[in-house]
Design a protein around this motif. Structure first.
Motif, PDB file in Angstrom:
ATOM      1  N   UNK A  84       0.832  -1.207   0.000  1.00  0.00           N
ATOM      2  CA  UNK A  84       0.000   0.000   0.000  1.00  0.00           C
ATOM      3  C   UNK A  84       0.867   1.257   0.000  1.00  0.00           C
ATOM      4  N   UNK A  85       1.940   1.260   0.812  1.00  0.00           N
ATOM      5  CA  UNK A  85       2.825   2.424   0.870  1.00  0.00           C
ATOM      6  C   UNK A  85       3.516   2.658  -0.470  1.00  0.00           C
ATOM      7  N   UNK A  86       3.991   1.585  -1.076  1.00  0.00           N
ATOM      8  CA  UNK A  86       4.671   1.711  -2.369  1.00  0.00           C
ATOM      9  C   UNK A  86       3.702   2.179  -3.448  1.00  0.00           C
ATOM     10  N   UNK A  87       2.476   1.666  -3.417  1.00  0.00           N
ATOM     11  CA  UNK A  87       1.482   2.049  -4.419  1.00  0.00           C
ATOM     12  C   UNK A  87       1.138   3.535  -4.311  1.00  0.00           C
ATOM     13  N   UNK A  88       1.073   4.059  -3.067  1.00  0.00           N
ATOM     14  CA  UNK A  88       0.757   5.475  -2.892  1.00  0.00           C
ATOM     15  C   UNK A  88       1.864   6.354  -3.469  1.00  0.00           C
ATOM     16  N   UNK A 106       4.041   5.447  -5.746  1.00  0.00           N
ATOM     17  CA  UNK A 106       4.075   5.209  -7.183  1.00  0.00           C
ATOM     18  C   UNK A 106       2.994   6.020  -7.893  1.00  0.00           C
ATOM     19  N   UNK A 107       1.803   6.079  -7.316  1.00  0.00           N
ATOM     20  CA  UNK A 107       0.717   6.830  -7.931  1.00  0.00           C
ATOM     21  C   UNK A 107       1.050   8.318  -7.988  1.00  0.00           C
ATOM     22  N   UNK A 131       8.896  12.381  -2.266  1.00  0.00           N
ATOM     23  CA  UNK A 131       7.570  12.315  -1.644  1.00  0.00           C
ATOM     24  C   UNK A 131       7.634  11.596  -0.300  1.00  0.00           C
ATOM     25  N   UNK A 132       8.437  10.541  -0.232  1.00  0.00           N
ATOM     26  CA  UNK A 132       8.596   9.821   1.038  1.00  0.00           C
ATOM     27  C   UNK A 132       9.200  10.734   2.099  1.00  0.00           C
ATOM     28  N   UNK A 133      10.253  11.485   1.731  1.00  0.00           N
ATOM     29  CA  UNK A 133      10.888  12.394   2.683  1.00  0.00           C
ATOM     30  C   UNK A 133       9.901  13.445   3.166  1.00  0.00           C
ATOM     31  N   UNK A 134       9.115  13.999   2.257  1.00  0.00           N
ATOM     32  CA  UNK A 134       8.149  15.037   2.628  1.00  0.00           C
ATOM     33  C   UNK A 134       7.093  14.486   3.577  1.00  0.00           C
ATOM     34  N   UNK A 135       6.590  13.289   3.290  1.00  0.00           N
ATOM     35  CA  UNK A 135       5.540  12.716   4.136  1.00  0.00           C
ATOM     36  C   UNK A 135       6.063  12.334   5.521  1.00  0.00           C
ATOM     37  N   UNK A 136       7.326  11.969   5.607  1.00  0.00           N
ATOM     38  CA  UNK A 136       7.889  11.571   6.894  1.00  0.00           C
ATOM     39  C   UNK A 136       8.288  12.763   7.749  1.00  0.00           C
ATOM     40  N   UNK A 137       8.872  13.796   7.121  1.00  0.00           N
ATOM     41  CA  UNK A 137       9.423  14.913   7.890  1.00  0.00           C
ATOM     42  C   UNK A 137       8.502  16.113   7.957  1.00  0.00           C
ATOM     43  N   UNK A 138       7.602  16.235   6.989  1.00  0.00           N
ATOM     44  CA  UNK A 138       6.740  17.407   6.937  1.00  0.00           C
ATOM     45  C   UNK A 138       7.374  18.588   6.241  1.00  0.00           C
ATOM     46  N   UNK A 139       8.636  18.469   5.818  1.00  0.00           N
ATOM     47  CA  UNK A 139       9.319  19.555   5.122  1.00  0.00           C
ATOM     48  C   UNK A 139       9.164  19.374   3.616  1.00  0.00           C
ATOM     49  N   UNK A 140       8.891  20.496   2.924  1.00  0.00           N
ATOM     50  CA  UNK A 140       8.723  20.436   1.477  1.00  0.00           C
ATOM     51  C   UNK A 140      10.030  20.185   0.760  1.00  0.00           C
ATOM     52  N   UNK A 141      11.167  20.545   1.395  1.00  0.00           N
ATOM     53  CA  UNK A 141      12.478  20.353   0.786  1.00  0.00           C
ATOM     54  C   UNK A 141      13.446  19.866   1.842  1.00  0.00           C
TER      55      UNK A 141
END
Length: 484
Positions: free
Chosen positions: A241-245, A247-248, A269-279
């Motif tokens: 499920x995580x990989x599919x999100x 990937x989409x 995208x993974x970094x942004x979702x984990x840390x909350x930072x856009x960059x």
């Protein structure tokens, strides 16, 4: 990081197992030395060394040697399993006879095995139950390994996939696999053993899956080119499920014209979702400054291209155990063009002889614990096995008067820190030519020496003083007659 103890005379008969193994090791070592002594690459060199080392062996003979070496590795793996099981049984028996509980009787065994094998305690602790399963409950699989019909990894996979079964069920699977395993790859052997285990006892396989779900985790390990692998061990439905999100999202952005690669989009995208930072540039970073400040920080008055500007190279820095080239370290530290980025720099002081970190700034805004930071920067990973540091340990125990200093401290993982508290284990700190050394002695009397990774900064060349020259001459004069 751990050096092997010196080879000692076991005091056993020539035909003893210890002597046989040591003789085989010496023979193979000599063969390797002979092969290394024979140069290769040109026809003239090959002709000159036709009678030396491997120079006179035909191509067919070399292939035969490779096959024999493969069979030798399999047979050695089978013997190694027997040795580990015998050592475990001996120490457990002695501990139980001394009044230890069954739970405590096995403490410290895997750590001693790890030091002798040159692997991490975690791997030794996982390999030991597999060795017990092979020796005691999977005799046919062990026989295939001894005869080199399968490799060590395939045999371990069979033991791993059947560990959830009762001994009698394990014996059934062992018998069913005995005529099918020969020549199987490790992956195929694991899948076949898993399928047979499910046929014999499906409920135990389900219980094992439930237990595996409870052990889900996230790990970090270094990769080439100043990169790391961030891995998550998840139940299959969650991982998919995580990989599919990710990937989409990558497919959507690529369709809208994003020029990044699909993999790069997923990683960002993974970094942004984990840390909350856009960059990633906005993530707060503390830089442990273990390189000259002039290499990291440009002159305030220097313009790009000026002679005062720092060179493009320079000594590398480190983030944990990861080496970072000076140019990349500057990018991380300065976050050029990103005013919102939070960056701190701490000075770490190195020994002038060895280049090893010995002290750190005592203060930094929003942070305390300079001694801890200095030890972490010096050791970078566990001094016992190379795993991430979890504990900062007093080498000489605090209860025994050990000071809380950098010299008496070391970074350890949880397992290595706990095992040194077991009876019979001793650790001592040493400083040799500015290098921090820890000597660990196990209950069997074997001593292992641990040193930190090479220093980040190269120590400056040191001139030998006149006093040192005088002392060396006097020492040589004193030892001269004895040497003769």
């Amino acid at each position: 990081m751990i050096s092997s103890p010196p080879v000692t005379d076991p005091g056993a008969d020539v035909a003893s197992p210890v002597a046989v193994v040591r003789g085989a090791w010496l023979a193979v070592q000599q063969l390797a030395l002979d092969a290394a002594a024979a140069p290769a690459g040109t026809a003239d060199a090959a002709a000159d060394t036709a009678e030396q080392g491997l120079g006179g062996v035909s191509d067919a003979g070399l292939i035969d040697m490779l096959g024999d070496l493969r069979r030798l590795r399999a047979a050695v793996a089978a013997v190694e399993a027997h040795v580990q099981v015998a050592f475990d049984a001996s120490l457990r028996g002695a501990a139980l006879a001394a009044g230890a509980t069954r739970q405590d009787a096995g403490k410290g065994i895997a750590e001693q095995v790890a030091l002798a094998r040159g692997v991490s305690p975690w791997r030794a602790a996982n390999d030991l139950p597999l060795a017990k399963g092979l020796v005691r409950e999977l005799p046919r699989t062990l026989a295939l390994l001894t005869g080199a019909a399968i490799g060590e990894q395939a045999a371990q996979n069979v033991a791993r996939e059947t560990v959830c079964l009762m001994p009698e069920d394990r014996a059934v699977v062992d018998e069913k696999l005995s005529e099918r395993l020969g020549g199987m790859s490790p992956k195929r052997a694991a899948a076949t053993a898993r399928a047979e285990a499910a046929k014999v006892d499906a409920e135990s396989v389900v219980r094992r899956i439930r237990m595996a779900e409870a052990d889900r985790c996230v790990t970090l390990r270094p990769a080439p080119d100043a990169m790391v692998y961030l891995s998550a061990l998840l139940p299959v439905k969650d991982g998919v499920a995580a990989y599919a999100a990710l990937s989409q999202q990558a497919d959507t952005l690529k369709a809208s014209g994003d020029e990044r690669s699909r993999g790069a989009i997923m990683a960002d995208a993974l970094l942004h979702r984990l840390t909350g930072y856009a960059s990633s540039e906005l993530i707060p970073v503390e830089v442990q400054l273990v390189m000259p400040a002039t290499t990291l920080l440009p002159s305030q008055s220097a313009e790009p291209g000026d002679a005062e500007a720092p060179p493009a190279g320079g000594e590398c820095g480190w983030i944990g155990e990861h080496p970072i080239p000076a140019v990349i370290a500057r990018d991380i530290a300065l976050a050029a063009g990103v005013e919102e980025a939070a960056r701190w720099i701490r000075r770490l002081f190195a020994d002038p002889i060895s280049g090893e970190i010995t002290a750190a700034d005592a203060t930094r805004r929003r942070f305390t614990g300079a001694t801890r930071r200095a030890i972490m920067a010096r050791d970078r990973d566990c001094r016992g096995c190379g795993a991430p540091i979890r504990h900062l340990d007093h080498i000489r125990p605090h209860a025994a008067g050990g000071p809380t200093t950098i010299a008496n401290g070391q970074g350890l993982c949880q397992r290595c820190n706990q095992v040194k508290e077991q009876p019979g284990w001793r650790t001592q700190p040493r400083i040799i030519e500015g290098r921090h050394v820890t000597v660990t002695t196990t209950p069997t009397g074997h001593a292992y020496v641990s040193t930190p990774p090479p220093p980040v900064t190269e120590p400056p060349p040191r001139q030998v003083t006149s006093l040192e020259q005088h002392l060396r001459r006097r020492l040589a004069e004193h030892l001269g007659p004895r040497a003769g």
